[in-house]
Design a protein around this motif. Structure first.
Motif, PDB file in Angstrom:
ATOM      1  N   UNK A 296      38.935  44.189  38.852  1.00  0.00           N
ATOM      2  CA  UNK A 296      40.311  43.666  39.334  1.00  0.00           C
ATOM      3  C   UNK A 296      41.281  43.597  38.311  1.00  0.00           C
ATOM      4  N   UNK A 297      42.431  43.830  38.460  1.00  0.00           N
ATOM      5  CA  UNK A 297      43.740  43.733  37.278  1.00  0.00           C
ATOM      6  C   UNK A 297      44.712  43.056  38.169  1.00  0.00           C
ATOM      7  N   UNK A 298      45.293  41.837  37.452  1.00  0.00           N
ATOM      8  CA  UNK A 298      46.363  41.356  37.764  1.00  0.00           C
ATOM      9  C   UNK A 298      47.651  41.508  36.695  1.00  0.00           C
ATOM     10  N   UNK A 299      48.853  41.632  37.475  1.00  0.00           N
ATOM     11  CA  UNK A 299      49.980  41.880  36.464  1.00  0.00           C
ATOM     12  C   UNK A 299      50.754  40.801  36.723  1.00  0.00           C
TER      13      UNK A 299
ATOM     14  N   UNK B 201      53.217  38.155  40.791  1.00  0.00           N
ATOM     15  CA  UNK B 201      52.147  38.601  40.341  1.00  0.00           C
ATOM     16  C   UNK B 201      51.570  39.666  41.559  1.00  0.00           C
ATOM     17  N   UNK B 202      51.207  40.831  40.818  1.00  0.00           N
ATOM     18  CA  UNK B 202      50.521  41.713  41.625  1.00  0.00           C
ATOM     19  C   UNK B 202      49.289  41.805  41.305  1.00  0.00           C
ATOM     20  N   UNK B 203      48.344  42.111  42.172  1.00  0.00           N
ATOM     21  CA  UNK B 203      46.820  42.060  42.132  1.00  0.00           C
ATOM     22  C   UNK B 203      46.459  43.365  42.829  1.00  0.00           C
ATOM     23  N   UNK B 204      45.409  44.220  41.726  1.00  0.00           N
ATOM     24  CA  UNK B 204      44.945  45.321  42.502  1.00  0.00           C
ATOM     25  C   UNK B 204      43.545  45.456  42.185  1.00  0.00           C
TER      26      UNK B 204
ATOM     27  N   UNK C 210      47.760  53.249  35.193  1.00  0.00           N
ATOM     28  CA  UNK C 210      47.571  52.449  36.594  1.00  0.00           C
ATOM     29  C   UNK C 210      47.627  53.498  37.676  1.00  0.00           C
ATOM     30  N   UNK C 211      48.672  54.270  37.709  1.00  0.00           N
ATOM     31  CA  UNK C 211      49.021  55.310  38.748  1.00  0.00           C
ATOM     32  C   UNK C 211      48.240  56.688  38.561  1.00  0.00           C
ATOM     33  N   UNK C 212      47.033  56.829  38.706  1.00  0.00           N
ATOM     34  CA  UNK C 212      46.364  57.978  38.200  1.00  0.00           C
ATOM     35  C   UNK C 212      46.833  59.353  38.860  1.00  0.00           C
ATOM     36  N   UNK C 213      47.285  59.366  39.903  1.00  0.00           N
ATOM     37  CA  UNK C 213      47.680  60.536  40.862  1.00  0.00           C
ATOM     38  C   UNK C 213      48.829  61.016  40.231  1.00  0.00           C
TER      39      UNK C 213
ATOM     40  N   UNK D 115      54.783  42.335  30.592  1.00  0.00           N
ATOM     41  CA  UNK D 115      53.903  42.053  31.652  1.00  0.00           C
ATOM     42  C   UNK D 115      52.754  41.259  30.930  1.00  0.00           C
ATOM     43  N   UNK D 116      52.197  40.552  31.830  1.00  0.00           N
ATOM     44  CA  UNK D 116      50.875  39.637  31.194  1.00  0.00           C
ATOM     45  C   UNK D 116      49.517  40.300  32.031  1.00  0.00           C
ATOM     46  N   UNK D 117      48.689  40.760  31.467  1.00  0.00           N
ATOM     47  CA  UNK D 117      47.727  41.513  32.445  1.00  0.00           C
ATOM     48  C   UNK D 117      46.352  40.649  32.120  1.00  0.00           C
ATOM     49  N   UNK D 118      45.690  40.646  33.271  1.00  0.00           N
ATOM     50  CA  UNK D 118      44.402  40.011  33.313  1.00  0.00           C
ATOM     51  C   UNK D 118      43.405  40.933  33.940  1.00  0.00           C
TER      52      UNK D 118
END
Length: 151
Positions: A128-131, A144-147, A60-63, A107-110
């Protein structure tokens, strides 16, 4: 005599190439051609711009690599969305990220909102991804976190 041999060789090579092209075009059965014409399910684009389908892990955190999804078990992957369960490994960055500790959260991923991928417009990719954290979660995270996902 030499001219006749050269013409014969050129004619034979041309016939062989033509025969190979015709047999290759006819070799694919109609069912295989139909499969190729059906739209593929969207892909998930990773940090290295590679398209993935049902990956077991996803950064999720490529950097800085401080958040990663692992042990992903996909239950759905279709033209509209994808869902999975897995683990989110998150660095607490205390006192700073290089000295921080990684913590594991269920975590549940969507994945959803598929759109054409700029790099390969013929491919759809999830944007979009929601955790959703059913139990504990990282400090300062909501349940719920959405990115947005990169293109």
């Amino acid at each position: 005599m030499r001219r006749h041999t050269l013409r014969t060789a050129v004619a034979l090579c041309s016939a062989a190439l033509l025969g190979a092209a015709v047999s290759t075009a006819c070799a694919a059965p109609p069912a295989a051609q139909a499969v190729r014409q059906q739209p593929r399910a969207p892909v998930l684009v990773d940090c290295f711009w590679h398209p993935k389908v049902r990956p077991a892990d996803f950064m999720l955190a490529c950097g800085d690599g401080n958040s990663r999804l692992t042990s992903l078990q996909w239950t759905k992957w279709n033209a509209h969305s994808a869902t999975a369960r897995g683990l989110n490994l998150v660095n607490d960055c205390k006192p700073y990220c290089a000295a921080g500790r990684f913590h594991t959260y269920r975590v549940d991923v969507r994945l959803d909102h598929p759109r054409p991928w700029k790099k390969h417009p013929q491919l759809q990719h999830y944007t979009r991804i929601s955790l959703t954290y059913p139990d504990g979660r990282p400090e300062s995270f909501t349940r719920v976190m959405t990115y947005p996902l990169w293109d």
